[in-house]
Design a protein around this motif. Structure first.
Motif, PDB file in Angstrom:
ATOM      1  N   UNK A  42       0.816  -1.207   0.000  1.00 56.95           N
ATOM      2  CA  UNK A  42       0.000   0.000   0.000  1.00 56.95           C
ATOM      3  C   UNK A  42       0.851   1.259   0.000  1.00 56.95           C
ATOM      4  N   UNK A  43       1.942   1.234   0.783  1.00 54.41           N
ATOM      5  CA  UNK A  43       2.847   2.388   0.810  1.00 54.41           C
ATOM      6  C   UNK A  43       3.487   2.618  -0.558  1.00 54.41           C
ATOM      7  N   UNK A  44       3.940   1.539  -1.203  1.00 54.25           N
ATOM      8  CA  UNK A  44       4.575   1.670  -2.520  1.00 54.25           C
ATOM      9  C   UNK A  44       3.583   2.194  -3.558  1.00 54.25           C
ATOM     10  N   UNK A  45       2.349   1.685  -3.512  1.00 53.72           N
ATOM     11  CA  UNK A  45       1.329   2.169  -4.442  1.00 53.72           C
ATOM     12  C   UNK A  45       0.983   3.624  -4.142  1.00 53.72           C
ATOM     13  N   UNK A  46       1.021   3.996  -2.866  1.00 53.97           N
ATOM     14  CA  UNK A  46       0.811   5.388  -2.509  1.00 53.97           C
ATOM     15  C   UNK A  46       1.909   6.276  -3.062  1.00 53.97           C
ATOM     16  N   UNK A  47       3.151   5.772  -3.026  1.00 55.01           N
ATOM     17  CA  UNK A  47       4.254   6.523  -3.626  1.00 55.01           C
ATOM     18  C   UNK A  47       4.071   6.677  -5.118  1.00 55.01           C
ATOM     19  N   UNK A  48       3.612   5.622  -5.757  1.00 58.23           N
ATOM     20  CA  UNK A  48       3.361   5.671  -7.196  1.00 58.23           C
ATOM     21  C   UNK A  48       2.266   6.679  -7.537  1.00 58.23           C
ATOM     22  N   UNK A  52      -0.056   9.749   0.391  1.00 56.34           N
ATOM     23  CA  UNK A  52       0.265   8.881   1.537  1.00 56.34           C
ATOM     24  C   UNK A  52      -0.893   7.932   1.829  1.00 56.34           C
ATOM     25  N   UNK A  53      -0.645   6.643   1.679  1.00 59.39           N
ATOM     26  CA  UNK A  53      -1.724   5.664   1.746  1.00 59.39           C
ATOM     27  C   UNK A  53      -2.312   5.505   3.143  1.00 59.39           C
ATOM     28  N   UNK A  54      -1.503   5.522   4.175  1.00 63.04           N
ATOM     29  CA  UNK A  54      -1.998   5.266   5.521  1.00 63.04           C
ATOM     30  C   UNK A  54      -2.983   6.345   5.989  1.00 63.04           C
ATOM     31  N   UNK A  55      -2.663   7.648   5.896  1.00 59.91           N
ATOM     32  CA  UNK A  55      -3.659   8.662   6.260  1.00 59.91           C
ATOM     33  C   UNK A  55      -4.889   8.615   5.350  1.00 59.91           C
ATOM     34  N   UNK A 167       4.139   8.165   7.812  1.00 68.59           N
ATOM     35  CA  UNK A 167       3.758   7.812   6.449  1.00 68.59           C
ATOM     36  C   UNK A 167       3.747   9.041   5.553  1.00 68.59           C
ATOM     37  N   UNK A 168       3.279  10.155   6.101  1.00 69.57           N
ATOM     38  CA  UNK A 168       3.235  11.405   5.341  1.00 69.57           C
ATOM     39  C   UNK A 168       4.644  11.867   4.988  1.00 69.57           C
ATOM     40  N   UNK A 169       5.544  11.806   5.954  1.00 68.45           N
ATOM     41  CA  UNK A 169       6.934  12.212   5.701  1.00 68.45           C
ATOM     42  C   UNK A 169       7.577  11.278   4.681  1.00 68.45           C
TER      43      UNK A 169
END
Length: 321
Positions: A42-48, A52-55, A167-169
């Motif tokens: 999820x984090x990697x897809x959020x980066x893509x 930020x995926x978690x928030x 996660x945001x950072x």
């Protein structure tokens, strides 16, 4: 040669929308059986997707908990009640209608992915700095020893937990670094000429899908007192009748009512679960692409009548009594 880029960019828009849909599944811990797989993917897809995926997943979970309760959750476009709208000055009413016009999905999509997560970090850090300076100002230099503890407990209006802040950072570090590297490799002009329209249009696409799956004529629109989670899932979310290829790019989120009934169903099981429970989903609205435009007219919540209405309906004499 440049014209050959257009179909490539169109495909990138669709693949970006699919990656966002898969990130959405990770937020529900449904893409993989293991939570420990959903979190890093999820984090990697959020980066893509530059978000930020978690928030994002926390905010999306609130939507699922209160779907159809328009007193608690006013949708992605923060709808006004009919009364609040009628209390606005004429110019404010016009601006409200303009800001929720479907064409605003384009600048709104670009802001949502490319700008907002950066501002969240900056504004949140400004809030943190002000809080720390205020503490030292009140307690003198002796207050410096409290700063690590206060920082760990600090809750910004832009994030709610230490995990969301991390996660945001991390997302901003990944995204800004990738922008710099891609710009250095391809050239800033070419990179941004391709990247901006792809990200803006893909964000516009999934914001559009999210909107029409909850804002439509007859959508369940209750207040808190009589709200029903089941009716919110069945009558407050629409299913989309679109081409199977689009459904693949959208990770079958078109089967939305069953998703609201059980958010842990992975995207690759949604169609089968929808078909297996077709009779139970008979109350759910089915929309086609031609119906999308009309959905954007339902941008007010009539709390007295418990339904979504259009701006023209709000202005009718029968509503003003």
């Amino acid at each position: 040669m440049r014209l050959l880029l257009l179909p490539v960019l169109a495909l990138l828009v669709l693949f970006s929308a699919r990656s966002f849909a898969l990130m959405h599944d990770c937020g529900h811990d449904s893409l993989f059986h293991s939570r420990w797989m959903n979190r890093p993917v999820g984090f990697l897809l959020g980066g893509l997707n530059a978000i930020p995926q978690h928030p994002w997943a926390r905010g999306h979970a609130f939507h699922h908990l209160h779907n159809g309760n328009w007193e608690r959750y006013r949708g992605p476009s923060a709808l006004l009640t009919r009364k609040a709208y009628l209390d606005l000055a004429p110019r404010q009413r016009w601006l409200y209608g303009l800001s929720r016009h479907p064409l605003m999905l384009v600048p709104g999509g670009g802001y949502y992915l490319l700008v907002r997560p950066r501002l969240q970090l900056v504004f949140g850090l400004v809030e943190w700095l002000r809080a720390m300076v205020a503490h030292v100002g009140q307690n003198g230099l002796g207050g410096l020893v409290d700063l690590p503890r206060l920082s760990r407990a600090f809750q910004s209006s832009h994030w709610y937990t230490a995990g969301e802040f991390r996660d945001l950072v991390a997302n901003n570090v990944v995204v800004l670094t990738s922008w710099w590297l891609m710009g250095a490799w391809l050239g800033q002009g070419l990179f941004w000429a391709c990247y901006l329209p792809v990200m803006t249009l893909s964000a516009s696409l999934f914001l559009c899908i999210f909107f029409v799956q909850h804002n439509f004529e007859g959508s369940y629109a209750s207040g808190s007192e009589d709200w029903s989670y089941l009716r919110g899932a069945l009558e407050g979310s629409s299913n989309l009748d679109v081409h199977p290829l689009l459904n693949w790019f959208w990770a079958d989120i078109s089967f939305h009512s069953i998703h609201h009934l059980c958010e842990r169903i992975p995207n690759y099981r949604l169609r089968a679960c929808h078909l297996a429970n077709a009779e139970k989903l008979a109350a759910s609205r089915v929309l086609r692409l031609a119906d999308f435009a009309s959905c954007f007219t339902y941008i007010l919540w009539d709390a007295e009548q418990g339904r979504l209405i259009t701006l023209s309906e709000a202005a009718e004499p029968a509503h003003q009594g």
